[in-house]
Design an enzyme around this catalytic site. Structure first.
Site, PDB file in Angstrom:
ATOM      1  CG  ASP A 274      -0.267   0.129   2.552  1.00 53.71           C
ATOM      2  OD1 ASP A 274       0.612   0.998   2.689  1.00 53.71           O
ATOM      3  OD2 ASP A 274      -0.608  -0.623   3.494  1.00 53.71           O
TER       4      ASP A 274
ATOM      5  CB  THR B 155       6.191  -7.784  10.243  1.00 57.45           C
ATOM      6  OG1 THR B 155       6.438  -8.938   9.419  1.00 57.45           O
ATOM      7  CG2 THR B 155       7.374  -7.539  11.158  1.00 57.45           C
TER       8      THR B 155
ATOM      9  CG  HIS C  59       7.118  -8.028  -0.091  1.00 61.87           C
ATOM     10  ND1 HIS C  59       6.512  -8.478   1.057  1.00 61.87           N
ATOM     11  CD2 HIS C  59       8.333  -8.627  -0.127  1.00 61.87           C
ATOM     12  CE1 HIS C  59       7.334  -9.317   1.693  1.00 61.87           C
ATOM     13  NE2 HIS C  59       8.438  -9.415   0.994  1.00 61.87           N
TER      14      HIS C  59
HETATM   15  P1  OAD Z   1       0.920 -10.618   8.340  1.00 61.53           P
HETATM   16  O1  OAD Z   1      -0.523 -10.529   8.005  1.00 61.53           O
HETATM   17  O2  OAD Z   1       1.592 -11.928   8.186  1.00 61.53           O
HETATM   18  O3  OAD Z   1       1.123 -10.196   9.871  1.00 61.53           O
HETATM   19  C1  OAD Z   1       0.563  -9.041  10.386  1.00 61.53           C
HETATM   20  C2  OAD Z   1       1.111  -8.866  11.784  1.00 61.53           C
HETATM   21  O4  OAD Z   1       0.626  -7.640  12.290  1.00 61.53           O
HETATM   22  C3  OAD Z   1       0.698  -9.955  12.778  1.00 61.53           C
HETATM   23  O5  OAD Z   1       1.837 -10.376  13.507  1.00 61.53           O
HETATM   24  C4  OAD Z   1      -0.324  -9.266  13.682  1.00 61.53           C
HETATM   25  O6  OAD Z   1      -0.283  -9.744  15.023  1.00 61.53           O
HETATM   26  C5  OAD Z   1       0.151  -7.839  13.616  1.00 61.53           C
HETATM   27  N1  OAD Z   1      -0.902  -6.826  13.799  1.00 61.53           N
HETATM   28  C6  OAD Z   1      -2.192  -6.848  13.360  1.00 61.53           C
HETATM   29  N2  OAD Z   1      -2.826  -5.715  13.669  1.00 61.53           N
HETATM   30  C7  OAD Z   1      -1.921  -4.931  14.331  1.00 61.53           C
HETATM   31  C8  OAD Z   1      -1.962  -3.634  14.899  1.00 61.53           C
HETATM   32  N3  OAD Z   1      -3.073  -2.883  14.875  1.00 61.53           N
HETATM   33  N4  OAD Z   1      -0.842  -3.172  15.502  1.00 61.53           N
HETATM   34  C9  OAD Z   1       0.298  -3.905  15.541  1.00 61.53           C
HETATM   35  N5  OAD Z   1       0.396  -5.129  15.010  1.00 61.53           N
HETATM   36  C10 OAD Z   1      -0.696  -5.650  14.415  1.00 61.53           C
HETATM   37  O7  OAD Z   1       1.652  -9.448   7.566  1.00 61.53           O
HETATM   38  P2  OAD Z   1       3.181  -9.319   7.154  1.00 61.53           P
HETATM   39  O8  OAD Z   1       4.081  -9.739   8.254  1.00 61.53           O
HETATM   40  O9  OAD Z   1       3.347  -7.963   6.601  1.00 61.53           O
HETATM   41  O10 OAD Z   1       3.884 -10.849   1.066  1.00 61.53           O
HETATM   42  O11 OAD Z   1       3.260 -10.365   5.984  1.00 61.53           O
HETATM   43  C11 OAD Z   1       4.450 -10.526   5.286  1.00 61.53           C
HETATM   44  C12 OAD Z   1       4.163 -10.820   3.836  1.00 61.53           C
HETATM   45  O12 OAD Z   1       3.306 -11.947   3.736  1.00 61.53           O
HETATM   46  C13 OAD Z   1       3.411  -9.736   3.089  1.00 61.53           C
HETATM   47  O13 OAD Z   1       4.224  -8.691   2.639  1.00 61.53           O
HETATM   48  C14 OAD Z   1       2.819 -10.493   1.947  1.00 61.53           C
HETATM   49  C15 OAD Z   1       2.316 -11.694   2.700  1.00 61.53           C
HETATM   50  O14 OAD Z   1       2.136 -12.837   1.969  1.00 61.53           O
HETATM   51  C16 OAD Z   1       3.766 -10.690  -0.246  1.00 61.53           C
HETATM   52  O15 OAD Z   1       2.759 -10.229  -0.747  1.00 61.53           O
HETATM   53  C17 OAD Z   1       4.986 -11.076  -1.006  1.00 61.53           C
END
Ligand code: OAD
Length: 237
Positions: A95, A179, A110
């Site tokens: 985004d 993350t 990404h």
């Molecule tokens: P995830 O969806 O795997 O993880 C989101 C994280 O944010 C989790 O650990 C939640 O606990 C945390 N979370 C949710 N809401 C929150 C909030 N309000 N405040 C703080 N933390 C919060 O997302 P990513 O780690 O970004 O890849 O995922 C990594 C990659 O997996 C993405 O970039 C995407 C996906 O497949 C590609 O598209 C290549």
């Protein structure tokens, strides 16, 4: 005067930082990968099999993101960039909420959902049409356009990755915000920083595989916790 801890700061963000803006995360209860199969939508094979289906999903996400606004966590990182001597924001998010908040330099590991790439010529263009005018989107040359994002099974851009590694290897402070820390190579950046002597602080709703390596784990929503953490860091705590 800058506190030394603020000299060289790297922040790695994931989908959780945009969650309070209304952008769905990938994992977790309401995560996209609970509703959709990544194999059907986020792989080169899926795109070859059914480009319209893949584009419909991206078109829907683009519409959703276009209606979201940056939150206090994004804005805190803008202030950090202004005040730290050496600051690198690395995001896994496709985004544009960091940019819209005002962050100047964002390493997008990404890719970007607002860029499209010609599958024939490889040329990358900005495209902010919501909805897209044509599904599947086509280049002026006639070839299919694809989202300029990294799909499962694809490599990250080498230059972008090198920039991220270099920043992680040389920082004093690394923050990992929102993350799940399970998708590599992004997930290895905080532990690289830690192994090179950086202080590592994690901000997340819950503990992750990164938590055992962190000097501090701040549990809670990023939009609430990051501004508080930043205030504390500026006081040298
Ligand atoms: P995830 O969806 O795997 O993880 C989101 C994280 O944010 C989790 O650990 C939640 O606990 C945390 N979370 C949710 N809401 C929150 C909030 N309000 N405040 C703080 N933390 C919060 O997302 P990513 O780690 O970004 O890849 O995922 C990594 C990659 O997996 C993405 O970039 C995407 C996906 O497949 C590609 O598209 C290549």
């Amino acid at each position: 005067m800058h506190n030394r801890i603020l000299n060289s700061v790297v922040v790695l963000t994931g989908a959780g930082i945009s969650a309070e803006s209304g952008v769905p995360t990938f994992r977790g209860e309401d995560g996209l990968w609970r509703q959709y199969r990544a194999e059907d939508l986020a792989t080169p094979q899926a795109f070859m099999r059914d480009p319209t289906l893949v584009w419909e999903w991206y078109d829907w996400r683009r519409g959703l993101i276009a209606n979201c606004e940056p939150n206090a966590a994004h804005r805190t990182l803008v202030d950090m960039e202004r005040r730290c001597e050496d600051f690198t924001l690395i995001t896994q998010n496709v985004d544009d909420l960091h940019h819209r908040a005002g962050s100047k330099r964002v390493v997008q590991l990404h890719g970007s959902i607002w860029q499209v790439r010609c599958t024939s010529e490889g040329i990358v263009q900005e495209n902010h049409d919501v909805p897209l005018r044509q599904l599947p989107a086509r280049c002026a040359c006639g070839a299919a356009l694809r989202p300029h994002v990294v799909w499962f099974g694809e490599s990250l851009d080498g230059t972008v990755l090198e920039e991220a590694y270099a920043a992680a290897e040389s920082c004093d402070l690394m923050l990992a915000v929102g993350t799940s820390a399970i998708v590599h190579p992004a997930a290895s950046l905080p532990t690289i920083a830690k192994s090179r002597g950086a202080r590592l602080i994690e901000v997340n709703l819950e503990r992750t595989p990164l938590s055992p390596y962190a000097d501090e784990v701040v549990l809670g929503p990023a939009a609430e916790e990051l501004p508080k953490l930043w205030a504390r860091l500026q006081e040298g705590v």
